[in-house]
Design a protein around this motif. Sequence first.
Motif, short mmCIF file in Angstrom:
data_model
loop_
_atom_site.label_atom_id
_atom_site.label_comp_id
_atom_site.label_asym_id
_atom_site.label_seq_id
_atom_site.Cartn_x
_atom_site.Cartn_y
_atom_site.Cartn_z
N LEU A 39 0.81 -1.22 0.00
CA LEU A 39 0.00 0.00 0.00
C LEU A 39 0.85 1.26 0.00
O LEU A 39 0.45 2.27 -0.59
N ARG A 42 1.50 2.39 -3.39
CA ARG A 42 0.31 2.78 -4.17
C ARG A 42 -0.24 4.15 -3.80
O ARG A 42 -0.92 4.77 -4.61
N TRP A 43 -0.03 4.57 -2.57
CA TRP A 43 -0.72 5.77 -2.07
C TRP A 43 0.26 6.87 -1.70
O TRP A 43 1.32 6.61 -1.13
N ASP A 45 -1.47 9.90 -0.61
CA ASP A 45 -2.38 10.70 0.22
C ASP A 45 -1.92 10.64 1.68
O ASP A 45 -1.71 9.56 2.23
N VAL A 48 -4.04 8.54 4.14
CA VAL A 48 -3.86 7.10 3.97
C VAL A 48 -2.50 6.69 4.55
O VAL A 48 -2.40 5.68 5.26
N GLN A 51 -2.66 6.47 8.22
CA GLN A 51 -3.32 5.23 8.66
C GLN A 51 -2.38 4.03 8.52
O GLN A 51 -2.36 3.14 9.38
N PHE A 123 -9.92 -1.57 6.46
CA PHE A 123 -8.99 -0.64 5.83
C PHE A 123 -8.52 -1.18 4.47
O PHE A 123 -8.51 -0.46 3.47
N LYS A 126 -11.02 -0.92 1.71
CA LYS A 126 -11.18 0.45 1.23
C LYS A 126 -10.03 0.89 0.32
O LYS A 126 -10.25 1.61 -0.65
N TYR A 127 -8.81 0.45 0.63
CA TYR A 127 -7.65 1.02 -0.06
C TYR A 127 -6.85 0.05 -0.92
O TYR A 127 -5.87 0.42 -1.54
#
Length: 128
Positions: A39, A42-43, A45, A48, A51, A123, A126-127
Amino acid sequence: MKKEVLYNSNMHFEHEQWKGELALWKGELLFFNNKLSELVTRWTDKDVLAQLEHYQNEFVLHGGVIEDLQELIEKHEERIAGQSMIGEDALDIQSTKQHLEFRDKIETQRHIYAELKKEFFRFLEKYM
C-alpha cells in the motif's frame, strides 16, 4: 468455595494451544506488514499514509506482546518441568494464580488482536 486444581499435563496442553495461536498471529503479522508495504507504494495521500503508519505501529506493538507472551509461557513450562521432576503433578497456589492471570492475559490479547484484524481488513477493503 470450590477450588480449581490445575494439573501440570493440563497446563502444558493449554500452553501448547497458546503457543500455536501465538505462532499463527506472528505469521499473520508478516502477511499484514507485506500488505502495508504494498500500500505504501500505491498511495501518496497523507491521510492514507498516516493510517498505514498507525497500523504499522499497532503491528509492531502486537509483535512485542506476542514475544512477551511466548517468553512467559516458556518460563511457566520450566516451572512445570521442575515440579514434574520432583514428582509434583499440581502447581502450588502462587503458580496456579499466575497461570490463571496468564490465561486472562491471553484472552484479553485475543480480543484486542481480533478487533485490530477487523479494523485492518476494513482498511484493506477500502484502499487495496
